[in-house]
Design a protein around this motif. Structure first.
Motif, PDB file in Angstrom:
ATOM      1  N   VAL A 270       9.707  27.778  19.044  1.00 21.15           N
ATOM      2  CA  VAL A 270      10.480  28.411  19.875  1.00 21.15           C
ATOM      3  C   VAL A 270      11.982  28.831  18.926  1.00 21.15           C
ATOM      4  O   VAL A 270      12.502  29.923  19.458  1.00 21.15           O
ATOM      5  N   GLY A 271      12.150  28.413  17.754  1.00 22.83           N
ATOM      6  CA  GLY A 271      13.290  28.425  17.068  1.00 22.83           C
ATOM      7  C   GLY A 271      13.533  30.092  16.692  1.00 22.83           C
ATOM      8  O   GLY A 271      14.789  30.153  16.911  1.00 22.83           O
ATOM      9  N   SER A 272      12.703  30.811  16.369  1.00 17.55           N
ATOM     10  CA  SER A 272      13.101  32.282  16.049  1.00 17.55           C
ATOM     11  C   SER A 272      12.782  33.269  17.029  1.00 17.55           C
ATOM     12  O   SER A 272      13.055  34.479  17.002  1.00 17.55           O
ATOM     13  N   THR A 273      12.331  32.911  18.369  1.00 17.89           N
ATOM     14  CA  THR A 273      11.956  33.417  19.137  1.00 17.89           C
ATOM     15  C   THR A 273      13.104  34.027  20.078  1.00 17.89           C
ATOM     16  O   THR A 273      13.869  33.262  20.597  1.00 17.89           O
ATOM     17  N   ASP A 274      13.126  35.252  20.622  1.00 17.67           N
ATOM     18  CA  ASP A 274      14.332  35.835  21.206  1.00 17.67           C
ATOM     19  C   ASP A 274      13.895  35.701  22.841  1.00 17.67           C
ATOM     20  O   ASP A 274      13.264  36.676  23.264  1.00 17.67           O
ATOM     21  N   ILE A 275      14.103  34.509  23.289  1.00 13.90           N
ATOM     22  CA  ILE A 275      13.763  34.259  24.514  1.00 13.90           C
ATOM     23  C   ILE A 275      14.404  35.166  25.713  1.00 13.90           C
ATOM     24  O   ILE A 275      13.723  35.310  26.703  1.00 13.90           O
TER      25      ILE A 275
END
Length: 105
Positions: free
Chosen positions: A68-73
């Protein structure tokens, strides 16, 4: 809870599990995207502080942070967010995720 507290990882993981459980409830007020944003923030914070994390907990947190860390949610469509959320819940439950996601730009 401070980042130097050796129990921070376990507390954070418990919070992450609660957030995921709430998002899974029928009629939940929290969307998958909101849950992912919160889970990502918690996992990132604990991963940064990670030196005092017990290995079993630290491994789960690092895996969540990697997912999840670098994902542009915010830029995810609902389908992609649901798929990522399923992968996150698999990690939380100790299963190996299948991660069938396309990168989001």
């Amino acid at each position: 809870m401070t980042s130097n507290d050796p129990l921070s990882c376990r507390r954070a993981l418990r919070e992450i599990r609660e957030i995921a459980a709430v998002a899974l409830l029928d009629g939940a007020q929290m969307s998958e995207q909101e849950a992912l944003q919160t889970i990502g923030a918690i996992a990132g914070w604990v991963a940064e502080a990670g030196s005092s994390a017990p290995e079993d907990c630290g491994d789960v947190i690092r895996r969540l942070d990697a997912l999840v860390g670098s994902t542009d949610i915010d830029d995810m469509d609902d389908r992609t967010a649901m798929t990522l959320f399923r992968e996150v819940t698999a990690v939380i439950q100790g299963r190996t995720p299948t991660l069938d996601l396309e990168p989001v730009s």
